[in-house]
Design a protein around this motif. Sequence first.
Motif, PDB file in Angstrom:
ATOM      1  N   ASP A 125       0.851  -1.188   0.000  1.00  0.00           N
ATOM      2  CA  ASP A 125       0.000   0.000   0.000  1.00  0.00           C
ATOM      3  C   ASP A 125       0.888   1.239   0.000  1.00  0.00           C
ATOM      4  O   ASP A 125       2.123   1.152   0.027  1.00  0.00           O
ATOM      5  N   LEU A 126       0.261   2.418  -0.047  1.00  0.00           N
ATOM      6  CA  LEU A 126       1.020   3.657  -0.207  1.00  0.00           C
ATOM      7  C   LEU A 126       1.926   3.923   0.990  1.00  0.00           C
ATOM      8  O   LEU A 126       3.060   4.380   0.831  1.00  0.00           O
ATOM      9  N   GLU A 127       1.450   3.628   2.192  1.00  0.00           N
ATOM     10  CA  GLU A 127       2.251   3.887   3.383  1.00  0.00           C
ATOM     11  C   GLU A 127       3.502   2.999   3.407  1.00  0.00           C
ATOM     12  O   GLU A 127       4.580   3.434   3.823  1.00  0.00           O
ATOM     13  N   ALA A 128       3.351   1.760   2.949  1.00  0.00           N
ATOM     14  CA  ALA A 128       4.493   0.844   2.913  1.00  0.00           C
ATOM     15  C   ALA A 128       5.463   1.185   1.799  1.00  0.00           C
ATOM     16  O   ALA A 128       6.582   0.669   1.763  1.00  0.00           O
ATOM     17  N   THR A 129       5.040   2.066   0.898  1.00  0.00           N
ATOM     18  CA  THR A 129       5.860   2.425  -0.261  1.00  0.00           C
ATOM     19  C   THR A 129       6.534   3.781  -0.117  1.00  0.00           C
ATOM     20  O   THR A 129       7.687   3.953  -0.506  1.00  0.00           O
ATOM     21  N   ALA A 130       5.794   4.761   0.457  1.00  0.00           N
ATOM     22  CA  ALA A 130       6.245   6.151   0.345  1.00  0.00           C
ATOM     23  C   ALA A 130       6.306   6.924   1.655  1.00  0.00           C
ATOM     24  O   ALA A 130       6.629   8.113   1.631  1.00  0.00           O
ATOM     25  N   SER A 131       6.039   6.319   2.781  1.00  0.00           N
ATOM     26  CA  SER A 131       6.146   7.029   4.058  1.00  0.00           C
ATOM     27  C   SER A 131       7.610   7.176   4.462  1.00  0.00           C
ATOM     28  O   SER A 131       8.503   6.569   3.849  1.00  0.00           O
TER      29      SER A 131
END
Length: 399
Positions: free
Chosen positions: A247-253
């Motif tokens: 997901d986005l958090e696992a990719t770009a946080s």
Amino acid sequence: MALPPPGAGALFQLLRDGRARTRAEIMEETGLARTTVVVRLAGLADLGLIAPAGIAASSGGRPPTRFVFDPRSRVVGGIDLGATHGVMGLTDLNGAVIARRRHALDIASGPEPVLALALDALHELLDETGYTRASLLGIGVGVPGPVEHSTGRPIRPPIMPGWDGFDVPAAVRRRFDVDVLVDNDVNVLALGERATMWPEVDDLLFIKVSTGIGAGIIAGGALQRGARGSAGDLGHVQVPHGRGEDDLEATASAPALALTVSAATGDAVDAARVAERVRTGDPAAIDAARDAGRAIGEVTAICVSMLNPSIVVIGGQLGVQVQEIIAGVREVVYRRSIPLATQHLTIVPAQGGPDAGLRGAALMVTEERLSANAIDGMLAANTGPVEATIARGSTGASR
């Protein structure tokens, strides 16, 4: 059937623009009779919400008095809690910050010690500014996790152990007997950013990129929370063209970028140091930031096509400090969203500064407590039933 004339609460909304008016001008704008205007202005003055503002030129006889909204008559408490720090302060009824404190804290230490620290700061600020507890209209609280707004309880917040289901409003009211509203930090940032930088914009998307990733959605001039308060949870959206099932958090946080840079360089990079690595020219950090910006752009492009905002604001630790993030968002959004949605779209870094969350938390309170219905309710509590009915309007329709 003809609609009844506006009550005192509706008349107050007219005065909130800050322009002083005479009774005659109010009569002309509202169509109310003079006696009705006199009674409703008296009720608002008793609440301390309006004050005389000098006299107007006379056309014969005694010069007429002007009345104006007094935003300094009461104050609002704002508490903006993050993972490692909190900003507590007082604002006036227009959202202007009167006083503030910033404290280091650990949100993972639990609700009791964190709220005690925040409420101690508010108590000290009231003393320092000369306002009493009776002057406090309410307290708004922003927390870094999902919140059921109707109850003010955090729901399974990932970085807030001990907070799940905790009754934040009840805990605050044990110290201050006022209305308490709680929301997630991204929503209060969206409110504060809009009020500070984009007050004329009715459709704004605020995306926070930090330890987590989330969005605050303002559509039609109102914050959109969804059915249970979880609207804007972008962090758990799968990146359309991402790697695998991430997901986005696992990719770009920030923690995700720290893992990427650590793997590429062999260094143990802390999430709090990612922005610094980008600024100092670390190629691995720059590449990771660009990829993160594109991933955020993939999800943002979907939001832009669905919501059609005028402004997309990128905030948070990485969103503000790392230019590669916003560059990647712009690159993908302008390429993937439909032309009608992007024709007049502006994508900018957050500019509200460190007070945006504090202001947003306080504005959350004023939007509710200074509404027409709330003002009529305050008048009902402040006067007898007959006087309250006159101030509201004889039909009570303004309630």
